[in-house]
Design a protein around this motif. Structure first.
Motif, mmCIF file in Angstrom:
data_model
loop_
_atom_site.group_PDB
_atom_site.id
_atom_site.type_symbol
_atom_site.label_atom_id
_atom_site.label_comp_id
_atom_site.label_asym_id
_atom_site.label_seq_id
_atom_site.Cartn_x
_atom_site.Cartn_y
_atom_site.Cartn_z
ATOM 1 N N CYS A 1 4.227 7.464 -2.120
ATOM 2 C CA CYS A 1 5.290 7.081 -1.195
ATOM 3 C C CYS A 1 4.952 5.772 -0.496
ATOM 4 N N GLU A 2 5.990 5.020 -0.259
ATOM 5 C CA GLU A 2 5.869 3.755 0.484
ATOM 6 C C GLU A 2 7.218 3.519 1.147
ATOM 7 N N MET A 3 7.475 2.330 1.697
ATOM 8 C CA MET A 3 8.639 2.199 2.572
ATOM 9 C C MET A 3 9.525 0.973 2.328
ATOM 10 N N ASP B 1 5.072 8.728 6.425
ATOM 11 C CA ASP B 1 4.990 10.190 6.284
ATOM 12 C C ASP B 1 3.766 10.851 6.942
ATOM 13 N N GLY C 1 0.819 5.934 -0.104
ATOM 14 C CA GLY C 1 0.115 7.206 -0.050
ATOM 15 C C GLY C 1 0.356 7.951 -1.354
ATOM 16 N N THR D 1 0.848 -1.190 0.000
ATOM 17 C CA THR D 1 0.000 0.000 0.000
ATOM 18 C C THR D 1 0.885 1.242 0.000
ATOM 19 N N VAL E 1 -3.861 3.913 -0.462
ATOM 20 C CA VAL E 1 -4.767 3.865 0.698
ATOM 21 C C VAL E 1 -4.838 5.195 1.447
ATOM 22 N N ASP E 2 -4.014 6.159 1.079
ATOM 23 C CA ASP E 2 -4.241 7.515 1.569
ATOM 24 C C ASP E 2 -3.701 8.531 0.579
HETATM 25 N N1 HPA Z 1 3.109 6.729 3.280
HETATM 26 C C1 HPA Z 1 1.837 7.133 3.254
HETATM 27 N N2 HPA Z 1 0.831 6.310 3.230
HETATM 28 C C2 HPA Z 1 1.088 5.039 3.206
HETATM 29 C C3 HPA Z 1 2.370 4.554 3.243
HETATM 30 C C4 HPA Z 1 3.450 5.457 3.292
HETATM 31 O O1 HPA Z 1 4.630 5.099 3.338
HETATM 32 N N3 HPA Z 1 2.273 3.228 3.218
HETATM 33 C C5 HPA Z 1 0.953 2.933 3.187
HETATM 34 N N4 HPA Z 1 0.231 4.024 3.191
#
Ligand code: HPA
Length: 246
Positions: free
Chosen positions: A183-185, A161, A93, A91, A208-209
């Motif tokens: 962005c993700e991680m 974030d 953002g 997921t 998801v956001d």
């Molecule tokens: N950032 C923002 N929203 C997210 C992230 C992230 O790294 N991972 C899943 N939703």
């Protein structure tokens, strides 16, 4: 072939692995989509299952959260288990107004401020590409399935974030020419390890956001987006493996 983090034997792991972040999502995928599956790792609860999807032998294994966790598990899969292909499903953002809630994106390049490559190889690498071979299979599959899948660049953070006191701290460090969409991680250590080991890695993300959506998704909406992504990853991965009679 056990490692400190994976008790599977070499034969237990398929050549193509799908990696969600969440171990319970790995369990869900095996239980809902695999035939004749078995649990091959549960060290630290980082479940890995190997089974058959439409006759193709695949493994689904969780990566955990963040660059170091993905770094460990993907390194071990590529380096010790002979894995050839990893498709991360996760997921993200959105950072681009054109990329909306529940959209799926395919990661083209990912940018990071992490020192992962410096720590591992004493190399300053802050921008890594996904596999064009896997991407073309995933894109072809998305067309067959009627799924819109823009291929975009992302940032791979060391911080979730939404918890930043000021989002500009992150936005200001992104090189403008990269046109970052989300962005993700985890994608950076995955792509870096794949390049280092001469293997293939790609990443599909479900939004998801977004920067301006404060409501968030209902659990049902979130599950729908994730299920679409899972099916796309499974159908794509199945094309990489011979069909067998389990
Ligand atoms: N950032 C923002 N929203 C997210 C992230 C992230 O790294 N991972 C899943 N939703």
């Amino acid at each position: 072939m056990p490692t400190p983090h994976n008790k599977a034997s070499a034969d237990d792991i398929a050549k193509t692995v799908i990696m969600p972040g969440d171990p319970l999502r790995a369990k869900y995928i095996a239980e809902k989509f695999f035939d004749y599956y078995k649990l091959v790792n549960d060290v630290r609860g980082m479940f890995a299952y190997t089974g058959f999807y439409k006759g193709a032998r695949l493994t689904v294994m969780a990566s955990g959260m963040g660059i170091p966790s993905m770094g460990i598990y993907s390194f071990e899969l590529f380096h010790f288990y002979g894995v050839e292909n990893i498709i991360r499903i996760g997921t993200c953002g959105s950072l681009d107004k054109d990329i909306k809630m529940l959209d799926l994106i395919l990661v083209d390049r990912t940018f990071t401020e992490s020192n992962y490559s410096q720590a591992l190889d004493n190399v300053k690498c802050y921008d890594c590409e996904s596999s064009s071979k896997l991407n073309s299979i995933i894109e072809e599959t998305s067309k067959e399935m009627g799924i819109t899948l823009p291929k975009r660049n992302t940032i791979c953070n060391e911080i979730f974030d939404p918890y930043l006191p000021n989002i500009d701290t992150m936005l200001n460090i992104i090189p403008e020419d990269l046109h970052i969409a989300a962005c993700e991680m985890e994608a950076f250590s995955l792509f870096y390890n794949a390049k280092r080991e001469g293997k293939n890695a790609s990443c599909i993300l479900s939004v998801v956001d977004t920067l301006d959506d404060v409501e968030g998704l209902t659990p049902e909406e979130r599950q729908y987006g994730v299920d679409t992504m899972i099916k796309l990853a499974l159908e794509s991965a199945a094309k990489l493996e011979p069909k067998m009679n389990p």
